[in-house]
Design an enzyme around this catalytic site. Sequence first.
Site, short mmCIF file in Angstrom:
data_model
loop_
_atom_site.label_atom_id
_atom_site.label_comp_id
_atom_site.label_asym_id
_atom_site.label_seq_id
_atom_site.Cartn_x
_atom_site.Cartn_y
_atom_site.Cartn_z
N GLY A 155 -0.51 86.66 36.63
CA GLY A 155 -0.93 87.62 35.48
C GLY A 155 -2.21 87.41 34.86
O GLY A 155 -3.07 88.51 34.48
N ALA A 156 -2.52 86.31 34.51
CA ALA A 156 -3.70 86.02 33.86
C ALA A 156 -5.20 86.51 34.71
O ALA A 156 -5.97 87.28 34.26
CB ALA A 156 -3.93 84.65 33.22
N GLU A 168 3.00 78.22 36.10
CA GLU A 168 3.91 77.87 36.85
C GLU A 168 3.60 76.35 37.54
O GLU A 168 4.37 75.61 37.80
CB GLU A 168 4.30 78.94 38.06
CG GLU A 168 4.57 79.94 37.31
CD GLU A 168 5.29 81.22 38.52
OE1 GLU A 168 5.01 81.09 39.60
OE2 GLU A 168 6.14 82.04 38.15
N GLY A 214 -3.91 80.63 38.38
CA GLY A 214 -2.68 80.58 37.38
C GLY A 214 -2.62 79.05 37.20
O GLY A 214 -2.83 78.27 37.61
N GLY A 258 10.59 85.38 29.18
CA GLY A 258 10.98 85.99 30.54
C GLY A 258 11.29 85.07 31.38
O GLY A 258 12.58 84.80 32.10
N GLY A 312 4.34 85.59 26.10
CA GLY A 312 3.99 84.26 25.66
C GLY A 312 2.86 83.63 26.33
O GLY A 312 2.49 82.63 25.85
N THR A 313 2.35 84.20 27.36
CA THR A 313 1.60 83.76 28.28
C THR A 313 -0.01 83.84 27.67
O THR A 313 -0.97 83.16 28.08
CB THR A 313 1.45 84.36 29.45
OG1 THR A 313 1.81 85.86 29.24
CG2 THR A 313 2.63 83.85 30.44
#
Lengths: 191, 730
Positions: free
Chosen positions: B511-512, B692, B689, B241, B469-470
């Site tokens: 997200g994590a 990024e 995170g 994404g 994919g994370t």
Amino acid sequence: MPIPDTETSSRTPAPDPVPGDVSLARLSLRVNGAVRELELDTRTTLLDALREALRLTGTKKGCDHGQCGACTVLVEGRRIYSCLTLAVMHEGESITTIEGLGTAEALHPMQAAFVKHDGYQCGYCTPGQICSAVAVLEEIEAGIPSHVSESLDAVRISDAEIRERMSGNICRCGAYANILDAINEVGGQPA
Amino acid sequence: MRFDTPATTNPIDRLRIIGQPVDRIDGPLKVRGAAPYAYEQHEAVPNQAYGWVVGAGIAKGRITRMDLDAAHAAPGVIAILTTENAGPLDKGKRNAAPLLGGPEITHYHQAIALVIAESFEQARDAAQRVQVAYAVEEGAFDLAEAKAEGVGPSKDSPDSKIGDFAKAFAEAPVQLDATYTTPDQTHAMMEPHASLAAWDGESLEVWTSNQMVAWAHQDLAKTLRLKKEQVRIRSPYVGGGFGAKLFLRADILLAALGARLAGRPVKVALQRPLIANNTTHRAATIQRIRLGAGRDGRLTAIAHESWSGNVEGGEEENAIQQTRLLYAGANRLTGTRLAHLDLAEGNAMRAPGEAPGLLALEVAMDEMAEKLGIDPVEFRILNDTQEDPEKPDRPFSQRQLIECLRQGAAGFGWDQRSAQPGTRREGRWLVGLGMAVGFRNNLVDKSGARVRLDGEGIVTVETDMTDIGTGSYTIIAQTAAEMMGVALDRVVVRLGDSSFPASAGSGGQWGANTSTAGVYAACVKLREQVAQALGLNASDADFADGMVRSGERSIPLADAARDGALTAEDTIEFGDLQKRFQQSTFAGHFVEVAVDAATAEVRVRRMLAVCAAGRILNPKSARSQVIGAMTMGLGAALMEELAVDTRQGFFVNHDLAGYEVPVHADVPRQEVIFLDEVDPTSSPMKAKGVGELGLCGVGAAVANAIHNATGIRVRDYPITLDKLLDRLPG
């Protein structure tokens, strides 16, 4: 043949189709060891024959233009971009897709190595990477040279050989370093 | 669960399963091609028809005539969707340009029709027979030209002025005033945007590829003027994404409208050549940076201004974000300006703001270090700050940047770098080392989950979180296993369904931490239910090895669900710890390049990232996030650029042949080191995170290494060899 005037030709509408005018062809493919009889629109790519007609969706469509490698399968033992070839060109041929490499109970060593080395992230390019990797090791084994081979006669596995030969398979998640480790493990080169 | 005081000791700290480098639980499915993505849901509904998207052939203007007769007459065609028959449409809260254009066109390749046919080949063929005439209008496509008209600041990114920048800069004995440009970029994830839509009366089901199920749910309902209850979205597997799939896009909307029109399920994948112009992209920037320092190397004045362009309703690329927080300095000025452009919508791509911002700032820092005659690592250490430089009473929760740089320098052999550029030669190669700082804020948002324990002792987690994919499937399973004291293979994780509790989704590297914190909250509730069912005291019950222990008693966990499954649901919500503490992640990026002295070909030879990003929930998948981001950073430095046709107004290289991304042969061995860190202010997981962070600063490190190798400073990305060739040393 004269080069057509693109200005004009782009403005010429396509010829009117004849209603019901679909060109179908019967063909037979040996897919993952099983003979599959198909009747297909002749414009169907090998990729769409696999994904849509046979519902073998392990082979992926990333670009449909031969630019990304996600659709890589083995045809008669050689890797090929299945989006760049029509299904009807492969009458009677043997196709191996990711579904034919291993099973849930017994993964192919390359599949197991990808899991172990985290050789993927989103997973979308993965079947193509794995099919390509399996073929790459066979190509090196068979002594087929590449752009980076130091000699045409003595082709040996190396990081450079693997990287060069795998460069037709894009991984936008950037798992390349891990994919290299996975291929090295299967190819017998210490990671 | 409300999280408003720093976390204390909790079951996550045991780190028996969470924090371990376990293989991905979805790995065996992915390596067999057995994980079904959006376009592959053959089993979901029968009788699926195929849609082909027609994109506008102009950037701005109106459709004056659309002749669909030949297309309608083509074999196999079921229906053709345009604005003429789409019915009334609203616009999603998060969309700038309409997803279905016509008669007004606001950007090139804006979808104007969906041709629906029995087969893919028939839909594609019929789409070529659609004849469209346009009245073209003048548009603005050139950022450099439109820059002067830029307006701002926006309410999300106000100008910031601290002290007296102009005076401090004027008085600074050492000054830098440099302008950098970064190009438009496209996400280029491997799976195109794709959706399958099926109606059952007034209810709509969609299988799609989307990072943010809750956003897509809300915006699809809004666009179609439906109630959210009428719409269900599923996104179980997402083939990448990077921000491209944060929003409702044309594939979802056209599949839904097409299915309604055709009266049967329709699936649509955006054709690859449409994606760059049809969807969103990272917008180009022009950035001016001014730095002033004393001879001692301490920054006294920092200014960073950035210009970008967007369509009506679009926002600026916030490239100055990191500059407000990264270095000390008493006098500061930052701001963004936004110009109107008629290109496709600019929006988030991995590390929006910081990725292009650090491409500029970290080269400026390298240039300043050179002017000062100070080593680039030492220059950054000298200007470190442990509190928000704009609000000194607001500390960083954790800031181990100096440790990242010291470890990185030692591990990489930074002492081998020659301070004099262009002096290290190995045969035909000019060799250089470069470094840059990586910085990205830790963002949090509420996130929910549902957890169920059944009589077999299986724990099932359901949340609308996505795994792009994370590694979400895996770290969520690890979290639940740790909390409930079961083995990883006793946990089932189900993601990406709008009928599950809404999560924070996948974006902004939040997200994590947030999705696992939501699972933590639900597990805390489930533990209470289990203790109650077993007649144990929840506060001292220990969950481990499939058993629950309290005092002298030890009971199998599964016994709690003997009379029926136990289900708990909760949402983690965050208080003001984000305001009280600046929560950020840090990295030191180190790169070695070799530049061909004759051709200027750049080869990246080694890369190292040392990251400080809170608790690492799974070192294996986290490392993959970082090496993947480093690869993307290499692409940003050396090759990635959407070339703008400033006359016709579109991105010319709109496919994977023209838009170059790194391939195997471009990428060297990459090393990643995670510093030991927990951040109790971020969540009960104490994680932040990394997805990024890994990208932020990498490109600048490459640029700085090229300068070190050649003495050439390129301020316009990407650094292609034409920008080096006529300036190579001797």
